[in-house]
Design a protein around this motif. Structure first.
Motif, PDB file in Angstrom:
ATOM      1  N   GLN A 105       0.817  -1.211   0.000  1.00 27.54           N
ATOM      2  CA  GLN A 105       0.000   0.000   0.000  1.00 27.54           C
ATOM      3  C   GLN A 105       0.856   1.269   0.000  1.00 27.54           C
ATOM      4  O   GLN A 105       0.451   2.311  -0.535  1.00 27.54           O
ATOM      5  N   TRP A 142       2.058   1.646  -3.605  1.00 30.81           N
ATOM      6  CA  TRP A 142       0.918   2.103  -4.410  1.00 30.81           C
ATOM      7  C   TRP A 142       0.652   3.585  -4.170  1.00 30.81           C
ATOM      8  O   TRP A 142       0.462   4.343  -5.121  1.00 30.81           O
ATOM      9  N   LYS A 143       0.657   3.991  -2.885  1.00 26.60           N
ATOM     10  CA  LYS A 143       0.361   5.384  -2.563  1.00 26.60           C
ATOM     11  C   LYS A 143       1.430   6.317  -3.122  1.00 26.60           C
ATOM     12  O   LYS A 143       1.123   7.413  -3.620  1.00 26.60           O
ATOM     13  N   LEU A 162       3.359   5.885  -5.817  1.00 22.40           N
ATOM     14  CA  LEU A 162       3.204   6.024  -7.268  1.00 22.40           C
ATOM     15  C   LEU A 162       1.922   6.761  -7.612  1.00 22.40           C
ATOM     16  O   LEU A 162       1.881   7.536  -8.571  1.00 22.40           O
ATOM     17  N   GLU A 163       0.871   6.544  -6.828  1.00 21.44           N
ATOM     18  CA  GLU A 163      -0.398   7.227  -7.067  1.00 21.44           C
ATOM     19  C   GLU A 163      -0.267   8.731  -6.806  1.00 21.44           C
ATOM     20  O   GLU A 163      -0.948   9.548  -7.441  1.00 21.44           O
ATOM     21  N   THR A 164       0.623   9.107  -5.894  1.00 20.59           N
ATOM     22  CA  THR A 164       0.846  10.518  -5.593  1.00 20.59           C
ATOM     23  C   THR A 164       1.519  11.236  -6.757  1.00 20.59           C
ATOM     24  O   THR A 164       1.422  12.461  -6.873  1.00 20.59           O
ATOM     25  N   GLY A 165       2.204  10.474  -7.607  1.00 23.39           N
ATOM     26  CA  GLY A 165       2.848  11.074  -8.777  1.00 23.39           C
ATOM     27  C   GLY A 165       4.314  10.727  -8.937  1.00 23.39           C
ATOM     28  O   GLY A 165       4.950  11.157  -9.901  1.00 23.39           O
TER      29      GLY A 165
END
Length: 376
Positions: free
Chosen positions: A107, A110-111, A113-116
């Motif tokens: 997680q 994931w977070k 990479l999801e943040t940018g």
């Protein structure tokens, strides 16, 4: 005294080319040891350190880095918050951020990479892994920037081309519509109308030809068919052709060519295009009753050709960008001849493709001298 971190010798051979190692990297980590290790691994780059998210935001504005290495767990702003804050700013939208953390849960990755972030490196890492991922991120940044510049250039071309095409199309439409509605009216000077339509059509074809040329060149498709040729003979032929245009404006053309210029390898058609552009431009902007002077000579292993007009001259702020596409400048042709704004940009690319350079010297009110070099 802090112990020096030992970097494998293999790092020296994989850090990349000169352009890449000029990149600036911002390392953000609250641990001085972690910062020191990363800095030592990336010592061939320009490295700046920040000890917190807040410190990173301050230094970001000062150095404008090419890459950020971001720890996650720090006092104050976390790495997630700092990353999100950086990438929300439009001027840093293409800035690659790599998360570097000991947090290895799915997680967290994931977070991040999801943040940018463009990558996620788990501590402890190997020096070779760090360098490889940094290089990949920097290559990605260069690719994105190049694609964005190409897209902006494309949009600029489309906007300017459509603007420049609109006027002649409107003229052709208006004049032809008037003629069709007055075919039986003998008092209308139809031959003059047809001349206007012909000139507008001619300008459109020139603009379309230049657009095709500059598009190919900007796409890296400048293909030169180089063969040994007599440059002076080629120059004399071009001058003879343009002298006809000059005579119509009561302008004399003088050519001086040194006798020690040897044959050189060049693309005859492309160099003829350069000569025609510079000489016809000189005639276009020179005042009637004056002279265009052309000289070619050898100097320091180069053939230098200069074309001097007696026109209005070019302001300094315009001369610096006169070789850019669609830069027409404020000077007006003495007989209201039209210009596509692409000829000098094409000429520059052709000359540079031959290993030469193109230049301009000008002063408002005293005319302009355009020239280019070709290596022997």
């Amino acid at each position: 005294m802090a112990e020096r971190f030992a970097v494998p010798e293999a790092i020296e051979s994989v850090t990349g080319n000169d352009a890449e190692t000029e990149a600036t990297i911002l390392i953000v980590d609250d641990s001085a040891t972690s910062r020191r290790i990363a800095s030592e691994i990336l010592k061939n780059y320009n490295v700046t350190e920040a000890e917190s998210g807040e410190d990173a935001l301050i230094k970001l504005e000062k150095i404008e880095p090419d890459l950020v290495l971001m720890d996650l767990v720090m006092p104050g702003m976390s790495g997630f918050e700092t990353c999100a804050t950086i990438l929300r700013q439009s001027k840093f939208r293409d800035l690659p951020v790599i998360i570097v953390s000991s947090k290895n849960m799915e997680q967290d990755i994931w977070k991040g990479l999801e943040t940018g972030a463009v990558d996620y490196i788990i501590k402890p890492y190997s020096p070779l892994e760090m360098v490889a991922r940094v290089r990949a991120a920097l290559r990605l940044r260069r690719t994105i920037i190049n694609l964005r510049q190409l897209n902006e250039l494309k949009n600029s071309f489309l906007g300017m081309a459509s603007h420049d095409l609109r006027n002649p199309v409107s003229v052709i439409y208006g004049y032809s519509d008037f003629l069709l509605k007055n075919l039986d009216n003998a008092s209308i000077p139809k031959d003059e109308f047809l001349k206007v339509i012909f000139k507008s059509s001619q300008f459109m074809l020139e603009l379309l030809d230049d657009l095709l040329d500059i598009s190919k060149i900007e796409a890296g498709k400048l293909i030169l068919d180089r063969q040994e040729a007599d440059f002076v003979a080629l120059l004399r032929e071009n001058v003879a052709t343009n002298t006809i245009l000059a005579t119509n404006k009561n302008i004399s053309v003088e050519l001086k060519a040194d006798g020690d210029i040897p044959p050189i390898s060049l693309d005859r058609l492309k160099i003829e295009q350069v000569l025609n552009n510079l000489i016809s431009n000189a005639i276009k902007y020179t005042n009637p009753g004056t002279e265009v002077s052309i000289r070619t000579f050898m100097e320091a292993g180069e053939i230098i050709t200069v074309v001097r007009d007696q026109g209005p001259g070019i302001p300094a702020e315009e001369a610096s960008k006169i070789f850019e596409p669609f830069e027409k400048g404020s000077a007006r042709a003495t007989a209201n001849e039209k210009s596509t704004g692409l000829g000098l940009a094409i000429a520059r690319k052709i000359v540079e493709g031959h290993g030469g350079r193109i230049f301009v010297e000008s002063q408002v009110g005293s005319g302009s001298t355009f020239g280019f070099t070709l290596p022997v």
